[in-house]
Design an enzyme around this catalytic site. Structure first.
Site, PDB file in Angstrom:
ATOM      1  N   GLY A  59      44.660  39.742  17.872  1.00  0.00           N
ATOM      2  CA  GLY A  59      45.923  40.370  17.486  1.00  0.00           C
ATOM      3  C   GLY A  59      47.025  39.372  17.173  1.00  0.00           C
ATOM      4  O   GLY A  59      47.681  39.457  16.136  1.00  0.00           O
ATOM      5  N   ALA A  60      47.221  38.416  18.078  1.00  0.00           N
ATOM      6  CA  ALA A  60      48.320  37.468  17.898  1.00  0.00           C
ATOM      7  C   ALA A  60      48.183  36.330  18.898  1.00  0.00           C
ATOM      8  O   ALA A  60      47.368  36.407  19.812  1.00  0.00           O
ATOM      9  CB  ALA A  60      49.652  38.173  18.115  1.00  0.00           C
ATOM     10  N   GLU A  86      47.821  36.627  31.350  1.00  0.00           N
ATOM     11  CA  GLU A  86      47.530  37.810  30.539  1.00  0.00           C
ATOM     12  C   GLU A  86      47.796  39.120  31.297  1.00  0.00           C
ATOM     13  O   GLU A  86      48.404  40.036  30.757  1.00  0.00           O
ATOM     14  CB  GLU A  86      46.101  37.761  29.996  1.00  0.00           C
ATOM     15  CG  GLU A  86      45.843  36.617  29.012  1.00  0.00           C
ATOM     16  CD  GLU A  86      46.796  36.596  27.819  1.00  0.00           C
ATOM     17  OE1 GLU A  86      47.511  37.583  27.590  1.00  0.00           O
ATOM     18  OE2 GLU A  86      46.829  35.557  27.114  1.00  0.00           O
ATOM     19  N   HIS A 144      54.662  41.461  23.807  1.00  0.00           N
ATOM     20  CA  HIS A 144      53.685  40.707  24.602  1.00  0.00           C
ATOM     21  C   HIS A 144      53.773  39.203  24.308  1.00  0.00           C
ATOM     22  O   HIS A 144      53.908  38.391  25.222  1.00  0.00           O
ATOM     23  CB  HIS A 144      52.278  41.236  24.302  1.00  0.00           C
ATOM     24  CG  HIS A 144      51.188  40.557  25.061  1.00  0.00           C
ATOM     25  ND1 HIS A 144      50.623  41.088  26.189  1.00  0.00           N
ATOM     26  CD2 HIS A 144      50.552  39.379  24.855  1.00  0.00           C
ATOM     27  CE1 HIS A 144      49.698  40.272  26.647  1.00  0.00           C
ATOM     28  NE2 HIS A 144      49.628  39.216  25.849  1.00  0.00           N
ATOM     29  N   GLU A 145      53.707  38.850  23.030  1.00  0.00           N
ATOM     30  CA  GLU A 145      53.705  37.415  22.690  1.00  0.00           C
ATOM     31  C   GLU A 145      55.045  36.784  23.056  1.00  0.00           C
ATOM     32  O   GLU A 145      55.104  35.660  23.538  1.00  0.00           O
ATOM     33  CB  GLU A 145      53.393  37.195  21.204  1.00  0.00           C
ATOM     34  CG  GLU A 145      52.097  37.828  20.712  1.00  0.00           C
ATOM     35  CD  GLU A 145      50.877  37.559  21.568  1.00  0.00           C
ATOM     36  OE1 GLU A 145      50.806  36.505  22.224  1.00  0.00           O
ATOM     37  OE2 GLU A 145      49.972  38.434  21.599  1.00  0.00           O
ATOM     38  N   HIS A 153      55.296  36.067  26.736  1.00  0.00           N
ATOM     39  CA  HIS A 153      54.507  34.895  27.140  1.00  0.00           C
ATOM     40  C   HIS A 153      55.373  33.633  27.202  1.00  0.00           C
ATOM     41  O   HIS A 153      54.991  32.667  27.859  1.00  0.00           O
ATOM     42  CB  HIS A 153      53.380  34.638  26.136  1.00  0.00           C
ATOM     43  CG  HIS A 153      52.059  35.270  26.498  1.00  0.00           C
ATOM     44  ND1 HIS A 153      51.522  35.235  27.763  1.00  0.00           N
ATOM     45  CD2 HIS A 153      51.140  35.925  25.739  1.00  0.00           C
ATOM     46  CE1 HIS A 153      50.338  35.846  27.763  1.00  0.00           C
ATOM     47  NE2 HIS A 153      50.088  36.285  26.549  1.00  0.00           N
ATOM     48  N   GLU A 163      50.557  33.309  21.164  1.00  0.00           N
ATOM     49  CA  GLU A 163      51.906  33.010  21.647  1.00  0.00           C
ATOM     50  C   GLU A 163      52.318  31.547  21.536  1.00  0.00           C
ATOM     51  O   GLU A 163      53.124  31.080  22.346  1.00  0.00           O
ATOM     52  CB  GLU A 163      52.007  33.455  23.113  1.00  0.00           C
ATOM     53  CG  GLU A 163      51.194  32.608  24.131  1.00  0.00           C
ATOM     54  CD  GLU A 163      49.812  33.178  24.464  1.00  0.00           C
ATOM     55  OE1 GLU A 163      49.257  33.920  23.643  1.00  0.00           O
ATOM     56  OE2 GLU A 163      49.287  32.845  25.544  1.00  0.00           O
TER      57      GLU A 163
HETATM   58  N1  B3K Z   1      46.633  34.470  24.251  1.00  0.00           N
HETATM   59  C1  B3K Z   1      46.117  35.057  23.047  1.00  0.00           C
HETATM   60  C2  B3K Z   1      44.657  35.347  23.103  1.00  0.00           C
HETATM   61  C3  B3K Z   1      43.832  34.195  22.726  1.00  0.00           C
HETATM   62  C4  B3K Z   1      42.389  34.583  22.590  1.00  0.00           C
HETATM   63  C5  B3K Z   1      41.544  33.368  22.385  1.00  0.00           C
HETATM   64  N2  B3K Z   1      40.156  33.705  22.182  1.00  0.00           N
HETATM   65  C6  B3K Z   1      46.862  36.295  22.692  1.00  0.00           C
HETATM   66  C7  B3K Z   1      47.456  37.014  23.824  1.00  0.00           C
HETATM   67  O1  B3K Z   1      46.819  37.481  24.722  1.00  0.00           O
HETATM   68  O2  B3K Z   1      48.654  37.096  23.867  1.00  0.00           O
HETATM   69 ZN    ZN Z   2      48.540  37.549  26.024  1.00  0.00          ZN
END
Ligand code: B3K
Ligand code: ZN
Length: 880
Positions: A267-268, A326, A303-304, A307, A270
């Site tokens: 999805g995205a 997470e 969410h991002e 983070h 951070e």
């Molecule tokens: N931290 C990233 C996810 C990364 C996945 C790597 N395979 C997005 C998130 O959870 O915000």
């Molecule tokens: Zn995340």
């Protein structure tokens, strides 16, 4: 490949022998090859006494090494060793500078990890271990360095050059190229590093923080989509404001950037100050995004952004601690979305997600604790357990502490560990410090896998006027964990009395209480109860468990109508529907005539005609049938086609018996007004489309016309797609012609818009009438590509997960197709091939009709030479 030799264990964690204090990177982005020059300030980690300097071992993957220099000396190739994805050097000093030059081919990188190109835009994905595909490094989250990054590229093709932090220098070079240098003052692990270079347009805005600093906000996208950034920009400002208000967290840099990328594995991401988003999770206007996509954009942007503190300023010591960032950040984004939208509906959707994905994970071969103890490939552990169950664990902690202490605990956690890489224990320790609570038993949620089951039995004693609730907890075995110790389970409950009013359940007369169940058995005693009550258990889903209680259908109907906890009204409806659909399933299994409990229609009618203030969004959840996956999760030897038929029969029954009401409500809500993706309007549209979906189950000519009208005349994508879906799902002969022409027309209209083509693919691939032959045709479409994850997900993912009827066809053609696809895809993008495996991994839960075919596919993949470690780990666990 051998599973044990590849396994990495939490118990083996050791600090690195060296730190990297400063990282300077220069990217020379050339048409063919990119040259990366990395200069690292390496310092010995003196955490233990040593007699000789340890060897410096750097991680790398698929790199072409050009040169290595220590301080000013170029090393000859006998002075370093480059083997098995490592670069080894024997240092002679406690601290020094090492300069490494590597060469990459981003245009050939189809893994979409490290540096790659998406539609001609250079971009990166480094979490979890992508940085090692850029240069040799200590690619682990506890090594935190200050980064300076210079990009050099052709100015016409790549006018925008971005990296983390603040822009400190830029210049035009004489040869048509230009350069930009970015400096990120905050030390960070390599997984948060990012660069982007390309022809991008920018949507700009600003946010003034609570301490009155102005932060420049920029969303970059390919020029064609620049008008689709408004919603995300507003969501970002709402998120920044919310984090200041709810957590006291202010943004720290002067600029915050987001880039939309078409080819992206998830999805995205951070990355510090430079989030990179899958275009499908950030771009959208009324013609290109549905209501639920807008809500997803809001939640992922939040969410991002969140983070930045929960993950970036305070990060993970090692990848076993992934849920530290997470789980906590999902909890934060869920709370944000609940504040921005209808909060009960948000909770229902979050619980539905947890129960359909995470509970199933717990039943299968990949079941693991929120803090795993071992893994082969960390990429396989970005799971619903880490994310959604992790969020439930934080939610329970927030309730145990209460809002004020929880906030104090979070403040302490951020202050105590700012700039550090820490563990889940450190988070809990901060909460213990502020609350003086001992959370040692609670921490079992972190290391014991599985979904606990609480069995409740009510016992009413009329002569004593006492109601006793006997509770018993147990947790089914999961791989490697047979016996479990009792969990701390917060159970929020109330009692519904004979007059449908809630009874007092505490000494001070409150009608709700939270019991912390700590032992395997627990008895609750309620006095002065004048008649047998109905317990309203696990209100708001107060813990990620399964609560078993044998309610009669009449009791469930009372709870649905009179419980004051909205979540539990929905939950009781789910229980009722599950029990009715399972009953029909049994009829089908034993060749009996189907008989649907008449109480269901009476209840639906009563609820639908009640003259109270209806919250449409909630009603549309209330009348939604349980998901197919949830329905199947507890049935032994599941016969997929029979369950599908049972669910469909109930839908058709409700459609037919309540036809007048579905039409009436549809007409009431079907008005063309200007489109806004705001909670109230979303609720209305959602209920209207629930009505439409029941109407479509009538399979009438009239319903087909209605769907067509909606599809053609709507002024927003939510309604257009709901209409199209209606046409696609209808089995009426008129529908098939209409569906064809509609799809053809939309193909022409949407062909240049990547996100719209994703919907176009997925509505077709998910349909039970779409046979494999059509999937193979879709895969030949110009807009389809095996190298683009969104396209893979919308065609192959939708077919294998949603189109259960065709994917599980008894001739096993669906399985053979997946075998073929996985083998092709694995050499292109192992993340994608591993993700596609999930419908097969639970083969043991199915009827023998399916089991053999599914297992065969897994065995055939495993027998292939050169399968990725990602796929190897999942299959070897599934077959063991
Ligand atoms: N931290 C990233 C996810 C990364 C996945 C790597 N395979 C997005 C998130 O959870 O915000
Ligand atoms: Zn995340």
């Amino acid at each position: 490949m051998d599973a044990t030799s590849k396994m990495i264990y939490l118990k083996d964690y050791q600090q690195p022998a060296y730190w990297i204090k400063k990282t300077d990177l220069v990217f020379d982005l050339n048409q063919k090859h990119t040259q990366v020059t990395s200069t690292l300030h390496i310092v010995l980690n003196e955490f233990k006494p040593i007699t000789t300097l340890p060897v410096l071992i750097l991680d790398g993957k698929d790199l072409i090494l050009k040169s290595v220099r220590i301080n000013h000396e170029i090393l000859s190739d006998t002075e370093y060793e480059e083997i098995a994805d490592k670069l080894k050097i024997q240092p002679t000093e406690k601290q020094f500078y090492i300069t490494i030059v590597t060469e990459l081919a981003p245009h050939e990188n189809t893994t979409l990890e490290g540096l790659y190109q998406s539609n001609g835009i250079y971009c990166t994905q480094c979490e979890a271990e992508g940085f090692r595909r850029i240069t040799y490094y200590l690619d682990r989250p506890d090594v935190m360095a200050v980064f300076t990054t210079t990009l050099i590229a052709n100015q016409t093709q790549y006018p925008i050059l971005l990296s983390n932090g603040n822009l400190v220098d830029s210049a035009t070079l004489p040869d048509g190229r230009h350069t930009a240098t970015w400096e990120d003052p905050f030390p960070k692990p390599s997984y948060l590093f990012a660069i982007v270079a390309g022809n991008l347009m920018c949507h700009e805005d600003a946010f003034i923080t609570k301490s009155k600093r102005t932060v420049l906000l920029k969303i970059f996208t390919e020029p064609a989509y620049i008008k689709e950034c408004d919603y995300a920009m507003d969501a970002l400002k709402r998120a920044m404001q919310w984090d200041e208000e709810k957590y006291g967290r202010e943004y720290d840099l002067d600029i915050f950037m987001i880039v939309a990328i078409d080819a992206f594995n998830m999805g995205a991401m951070e990355n510090k100050g430079l989030n990179i988003f899958n275009a499908s999770c950030i771009l959208g206007d009324s013609n290109t995004a549905t209501d639920s996509v807008f809500q997803r954009i809001e939640s992922i942007v939040g969410h991002e952004y969140f983070h930045n503190w929960s993950g970036n300023r305070v990060t993970c010591r090692d990848w076993f601690q992934l849920s530290l960032k997470e789980g906590f950040t999902v909890f934060r984004d869920q709370s944000f979305s609940a504040d921005m939208n209808a909060s009960t509906v948000q909770r229902i959707q979050d619980v539905n997600q947890l129960r359909t994905v995470q509970f199933l994970e717990d039943l299968g071969p990949m079941a693991h604790p929120v803090r795993p103890e071992k893994f082969i490939e960390i990429s396989n552990f970005y799971t619903s357990t880490i994310y959604e169950k992790g969020a439930e664990v934080i939610r329970m902690l927030s309730h145990i502490l209460g809002p004020d202490l929880f906030r104090k605990g979070c403040d302490l956690y951020f202050d105590r560990h700012d700039g550090e890489a820490v563990t889940c224990d450190d988070f809990v320790a901060a909460l213990e410090s502020v609350s003086q609570l001992d959370l040692i038993q609670f921490k079992r949620w972190y290391w014991q896998a599985g979904t606990p089951v609480v069995q409740g039995i009510g016992e009413y004693d009329k002569s004593e006027a006492v109601y006793r609730l006997h509770l018993k907890q147990y947790c089914p075995p999961t791989p490697g964990q047979i016996d479990k110790l009792p969990f701390v389970i917060p159970i929020k409950l109330g009692l519904l009395g004979a007059d449908n009013q809630l009874l007092p359940v505490t000494e001070s007369g409150e009608t709700e209480t939270v019991v912390l169940m700590k032992k395997s058995q627990h008895v609750l005693i309620f006095e002065n109860i004048s008649s047998k009550p109905i317990p309203s258990l696990m209100r708001d889903f107060s813990a990620p468990i399964t609560m078993r209680f044998s309610y009669t259908r009449a009791e469930l109907i009372s709870l649905i109508q009179y419980d004051t906890n909205e979540f539990n009204r929905w939950e009781s409806m789910q229980r009722l529907l599950v029990s009715i659909i399972h009953e029909i399933y049994e009829h089908i299994q034993s060749n009996q005539t189907i008989q649907i409990d008449a109480q269901l229609e009476v209840l639906f009618r009563a609820l639908l005609t009640q003259d109270n203030h209806l919250n449409w969004a909630f009603l549309s959840e209330l009348f939604a049938l349980p998901t197919f996956t949830y329905l199947g999760s507890n049935l032994p030897a599941l016969h997929i086609h029979h369950l599908y038929a049972a669910r469909k029969a109930v839908k058709q029954h409700l459609a037919t018996t309540l036809v007048d009401i579905w039409y009436e409500k549809y007409q009431l809500l079907n008005k063309i007004t200007p489109y806004y993706p705001i909670a109230e309007d979303i609720g209305e549209r959602s209920f209207k489309n629930t009505c439409l979906s029941y109407i479509m189950a009538l399979q009438s000519e009239e319903s087909v016309q209605l769907a067509k009208q909606q599809c053609v005349h709507s002024n927003n994508l939510t309604d257009t797609l709901a209409g199209l879906n209606g046409l696609i799902q209808s089995e009426h002969p008129t529908a098939s012609v209409m569906r064809q022409s509609m799809l053809c027309e939309l193909n022409t209209q949407w062909s240049n818009q990547s996100n719209l083509m994703n919907y176009w693919f997925s509505v077709q691939a998910s349909d039970e009438k779409t046979a494999l032959k059509h999937i193979l045709e879709l895969m030949k479409h110009d807009a389809f590509s095996l190298t683009n994850p969104n396209k893979v997900r919308s065609v192959i993912g939708s077919f294998c997960r949603t189109n259960v009827v065709q994917f599980h066809a008894l001739d096993r053609s669906g399985y053979a197709f997946l075998l073929d696809t996985i083998l092709k895809l694995d050499s292109i993008n192992p993340r994608m091939s591993a993700a596609l495996l999930s419908p097969l991994t639970q083969w043991k839960r199915y009827d023998a009709l399916y089991q053999v075919g599914m297992k065969n596919v897994l065995e055939q993949i495993l027998a292939e030479k050169n399968i990725s470690v990602d796929v190897f780990e999942i299959i070897s666990k599934s077959l063991s």
